[in-house]
Design a protein around this motif. Sequence first.
Motif, PDB file in Angstrom:
ATOM      1  N   ALA A   1       0.823  -1.202   0.000  1.00  0.00           N
ATOM      2  CA  ALA A   1       0.000   0.000   0.000  1.00  0.00           C
ATOM      3  C   ALA A   1       0.860   1.255   0.000  1.00  0.00           C
ATOM      4  CB  ALA A   1      -0.919   0.009   1.213  1.00  0.00           C
ATOM      5  N   ASN A   2       2.068   1.188   0.590  1.00  0.00           N
ATOM      6  CA  ASN A   2       2.893   2.373   0.766  1.00  0.00           C
ATOM      7  C   ASN A   2       4.334   2.083   0.352  1.00  0.00           C
ATOM      8  OD1 ASN A   2       4.206   4.673   1.566  1.00  0.00           O
ATOM      9  ND2 ASN A   2       3.691   4.497   3.711  1.00  0.00           N
ATOM     10  N   ILE A   3       4.761   2.723  -0.714  1.00  0.00           N
ATOM     11  CA  ILE A   3       6.139   2.613  -1.190  1.00  0.00           C
ATOM     12  C   ILE A   3       6.830   3.931  -0.896  1.00  0.00           C
ATOM     13  CG2 ILE A   3       7.603   2.425  -3.237  1.00  0.00           C
ATOM     14  CD1 ILE A   3       5.442   0.741  -4.525  1.00  0.00           C
TER      15      ILE A   3
ATOM     16  N   LEU B   1       2.533   0.567 -12.518  1.00  0.00           N
ATOM     17  CA  LEU B   1       2.620  -0.887 -12.457  1.00  0.00           C
ATOM     18  C   LEU B   1       2.045  -1.459 -11.171  1.00  0.00           C
ATOM     19  CD1 LEU B   1       3.863  -3.469 -13.830  1.00  0.00           C
ATOM     20  CD2 LEU B   1       5.883  -3.026 -12.445  1.00  0.00           C
ATOM     21  N   VAL B   2       2.500  -0.947 -10.050  1.00  0.00           N
ATOM     22  CA  VAL B   2       2.117  -1.502  -8.747  1.00  0.00           C
ATOM     23  C   VAL B   2       0.823  -0.898  -8.231  1.00  0.00           C
ATOM     24  CG1 VAL B   2       2.926  -1.883  -6.383  1.00  0.00           C
ATOM     25  CG2 VAL B   2       4.562  -1.889  -8.253  1.00  0.00           C
ATOM     26  N   GLN B   3       0.548   0.330  -8.582  1.00  0.00           N
ATOM     27  CA  GLN B   3      -0.628   1.070  -8.136  1.00  0.00           C
ATOM     28  C   GLN B   3      -0.792   1.040  -6.614  1.00  0.00           C
ATOM     29  OE1 GLN B   3      -4.015  -0.395 -10.304  1.00  0.00           O
ATOM     30  NE2 GLN B   3      -3.195   0.267 -12.255  1.00  0.00           N
ATOM     31  N   PRO B   4       0.232   1.468  -5.900  1.00  0.00           N
ATOM     32  CA  PRO B   4       0.091   1.526  -4.447  1.00  0.00           C
ATOM     33  C   PRO B   4      -0.873   2.639  -4.054  1.00  0.00           C
ATOM     34  CG  PRO B   4       2.093   2.622  -5.101  1.00  0.00           C
ATOM     35  CD  PRO B   4       1.504   2.019  -6.351  1.00  0.00           C
ATOM     36  N   GLU B   5      -1.379   2.565  -2.844  1.00  0.00           N
ATOM     37  CA  GLU B   5      -2.260   3.639  -2.378  1.00  0.00           C
ATOM     38  C   GLU B   5      -1.508   4.962  -2.338  1.00  0.00           C
ATOM     39  OE1 GLU B   5      -4.128   2.568   1.297  1.00  0.00           O
ATOM     40  OE2 GLU B   5      -4.719   0.619   0.499  1.00  0.00           O
ATOM     41  N   MET B   6      -0.211   4.884  -1.962  1.00  0.00           N
ATOM     42  CA  MET B   6       0.577   6.104  -1.873  1.00  0.00           C
ATOM     43  C   MET B   6       2.051   5.789  -2.102  1.00  0.00           C
ATOM     44  SD  MET B   6       0.894   8.961   1.147  1.00  0.00           S
ATOM     45  CE  MET B   6       1.422   7.811   2.364  1.00  0.00           C
ATOM     46  N   ILE B   7       2.717   6.703  -2.793  1.00  0.00           N
ATOM     47  CA  ILE B   7       4.174   6.678  -2.900  1.00  0.00           C
ATOM     48  C   ILE B   7       4.674   7.908  -2.165  1.00  0.00           C
ATOM     49  CG2 ILE B   7       6.171   6.892  -4.417  1.00  0.00           C
ATOM     50  CD1 ILE B   7       4.619   5.461  -6.572  1.00  0.00           C
ATOM     51  N   THR B   8       5.581   7.699  -1.245  1.00  0.00           N
ATOM     52  CA  THR B   8       6.220   8.817  -0.576  1.00  0.00           C
ATOM     53  C   THR B   8       7.557   9.035  -1.264  1.00  0.00           C
ATOM     54  OG1 THR B   8       5.162   8.211   1.505  1.00  0.00           O
ATOM     55  CG2 THR B   8       7.033   9.724   1.623  1.00  0.00           C
ATOM     56  N   LEU B   9       7.726  10.194  -1.876  1.00  0.00           N
ATOM     57  CA  LEU B   9       8.951  10.523  -2.594  1.00  0.00           C
ATOM     58  C   LEU B   9       9.777  11.469  -1.736  1.00  0.00           C
ATOM     59  CD1 LEU B   9      10.656  10.366  -5.191  1.00  0.00           C
ATOM     60  CD2 LEU B   9       9.356  12.331  -6.021  1.00  0.00           C
ATOM     61  N   ILE B  10      10.961  11.006  -1.362  1.00  0.00           N
ATOM     62  CA  ILE B  10      11.875  11.798  -0.540  1.00  0.00           C
ATOM     63  C   ILE B  10      13.050  12.212  -1.406  1.00  0.00           C
ATOM     64  CG2 ILE B  10      13.459  11.748   1.426  1.00  0.00           C
ATOM     65  CD1 ILE B  10      11.655   9.589   2.663  1.00  0.00           C
ATOM     66  N   THR B  11      13.341  13.508  -1.457  1.00  0.00           N
ATOM     67  CA  THR B  11      14.565  13.967  -2.100  1.00  0.00           C
ATOM     68  C   THR B  11      15.546  14.307  -0.982  1.00  0.00           C
ATOM     69  OG1 THR B  11      13.674  16.218  -2.273  1.00  0.00           O
ATOM     70  CG2 THR B  11      13.446  14.811  -4.206  1.00  0.00           C
TER      71      THR B  11
ATOM     72  N   ASN C   1       7.625   3.506   8.861  1.00  0.00           N
ATOM     73  CA  ASN C   1       7.367   2.109   8.495  1.00  0.00           C
ATOM     74  C   ASN C   1       6.787   1.895   7.100  1.00  0.00           C
ATOM     75  OD1 ASN C   1       8.224   1.146  11.049  1.00  0.00           O
ATOM     76  ND2 ASN C   1       6.258   1.786  11.890  1.00  0.00           N
ATOM     77  N   PRO C   2       7.488   2.299   6.045  1.00  0.00           N
ATOM     78  CA  PRO C   2       6.977   1.985   4.705  1.00  0.00           C
ATOM     79  C   PRO C   2       7.083   0.485   4.460  1.00  0.00           C
ATOM     80  CG  PRO C   2       9.197   2.831   4.540  1.00  0.00           C
ATOM     81  CD  PRO C   2       8.789   2.966   5.992  1.00  0.00           C
ATOM     82  N   GLU C   3       6.332   0.003   3.483  1.00  0.00           N
ATOM     83  CA  GLU C   3       6.391  -1.420   3.184  1.00  0.00           C
ATOM     84  C   GLU C   3       7.626  -1.777   2.368  1.00  0.00           C
ATOM     85  OE1 GLU C   3       2.619  -3.208   2.056  1.00  0.00           O
ATOM     86  OE2 GLU C   3       1.661  -1.390   2.811  1.00  0.00           O
TER      87      GLU C   3
ATOM     88  N   GLN D   1      21.820   0.914  11.080  1.00  0.00           N
ATOM     89  CA  GLN D   1      20.646   1.788  11.042  1.00  0.00           C
ATOM     90  C   GLN D   1      19.599   1.379  10.015  1.00  0.00           C
ATOM     91  OE1 GLN D   1      21.629   5.923  10.859  1.00  0.00           O
ATOM     92  NE2 GLN D   1      23.360   5.697  12.243  1.00  0.00           N
ATOM     93  N   TYR D   2      19.747   0.211   9.402  1.00  0.00           N
ATOM     94  CA  TYR D   2      18.789  -0.209   8.375  1.00  0.00           C
ATOM     95  C   TYR D   2      17.383  -0.317   8.957  1.00  0.00           C
ATOM     96  CZ  TYR D   2      21.889  -1.258   4.492  1.00  0.00           C
ATOM     97  OH  TYR D   2      22.747  -1.150   3.437  1.00  0.00           O
ATOM     98  N   PRO D   3      16.375   0.143   8.192  1.00  0.00           N
ATOM     99  CA  PRO D   3      14.989  -0.017   8.644  1.00  0.00           C
ATOM    100  C   PRO D   3      14.561  -1.481   8.502  1.00  0.00           C
ATOM    101  CG  PRO D   3      15.049   0.983   6.476  1.00  0.00           C
ATOM    102  CD  PRO D   3      16.476   0.873   6.936  1.00  0.00           C
ATOM    103  N   SER D   4      13.434  -1.819   9.066  1.00  0.00           N
ATOM    104  CA  SER D   4      12.972  -3.209   9.024  1.00  0.00           C
ATOM    105  C   SER D   4      12.342  -3.584   7.689  1.00  0.00           C
ATOM    106  CB  SER D   4      11.983  -3.463  10.162  1.00  0.00           C
ATOM    107  OG  SER D   4      10.885  -2.586  10.034  1.00  0.00           O
ATOM    108  N   CYS D   5      12.012  -2.616   6.847  1.00  0.00           N
ATOM    109  CA  CYS D   5      11.385  -2.898   5.550  1.00  0.00           C
ATOM    110  C   CYS D   5      12.455  -3.318   4.534  1.00  0.00           C
ATOM    111  CB  CYS D   5      10.644  -1.659   5.053  1.00  0.00           C
ATOM    112  SG  CYS D   5      11.717  -0.256   4.697  1.00  0.00           S
ATOM    113  N   PRO D   6      12.020  -3.971   3.429  1.00  0.00           N
ATOM    114  CA  PRO D   6      12.977  -4.282   2.364  1.00  0.00           C
ATOM    115  C   PRO D   6      13.534  -2.997   1.758  1.00  0.00           C
ATOM    116  CG  PRO D   6      10.901  -5.441   2.015  1.00  0.00           C
ATOM    117  CD  PRO D   6      10.689  -4.495   3.151  1.00  0.00           C
ATOM    118  N   VAL D   7      14.825  -3.010   1.426  1.00  0.00           N
ATOM    119  CA  VAL D   7      15.495  -1.848   0.834  1.00  0.00           C
ATOM    120  C   VAL D   7      16.039  -2.258  -0.533  1.00  0.00           C
ATOM    121  CG1 VAL D   7      17.389  -0.188   1.062  1.00  0.00           C
ATOM    122  CG2 VAL D   7      16.143  -0.943   3.097  1.00  0.00           C
ATOM    123  N   ILE D   8      15.731  -1.458  -1.548  1.00  0.00           N
ATOM    124  CA  ILE D   8      16.280  -1.673  -2.884  1.00  0.00           C
ATOM    125  C   ILE D   8      17.194  -0.493  -3.190  1.00  0.00           C
ATOM    126  CG2 ILE D   8      15.790  -1.954  -5.336  1.00  0.00           C
ATOM    127  CD1 ILE D   8      13.001  -2.871  -4.576  1.00  0.00           C
TER     128      ILE D   8
END
Length: 182
Positions: free
Chosen positions: A52-54, A82-92, A134-136, A154-161
């Motif tokens: 839901a949240n990338i 492609l994925v059509q998540p509910e929301m994408i949070t874009l951080i610069t 906590n993004p997915e 310091q890695y978050p618990s979510c998958p990181v690409i």
Amino acid sequence: ELDKSLNPRLPWNVLFQNYMNRFVKDDYSWTKPSRRYLPDLIMPSLYSESIANITVAVDCSGSVSNAEFGLFIQEVDVVQQLVQPEMITLITFNTKIIDVHEITQDINIMKDIVFTGRGGTDVKEVFSWAKENNPEILIIFTDGYFDQRLIADQYPSCPVIWLIHNNPNFTAEGGEVIHYEV
């Protein structure tokens, strides 16, 4: 030559899209009718329980050109379609977080996001933000020229690409690394 023939190297965006295909919305639900057809018709909407949240973090340091930034934004647009998540949070970010944009399906990111930044690169604040929010999944577009020892714990618990440009020696203790060329 034989190794190249037997194991061709796929373009980075194909590798990235193959990874993101795991999160594609692929089922229909009547619980949330598609708003596209309302009020005339009640039709099911596509959904997926997978994401839901990338969060996408884009490096805006001095080593990233405007063309590269445009390429990053294009790939975020591909993910959105492609994925059509509910929301994408874009951080610069550069050495700190510059902007945080919340992008829903009705926002055209190709027109609405402005490039700002320059300076060095440090992902500590991005990781701190990810731990708090906590993004997915966390996708990081960067050249990878920073001290990785500073973020090892310091890695978050979510998958990181990690989408890495112009740094073939980059490896990460956590996450998936995809090298790309412009």
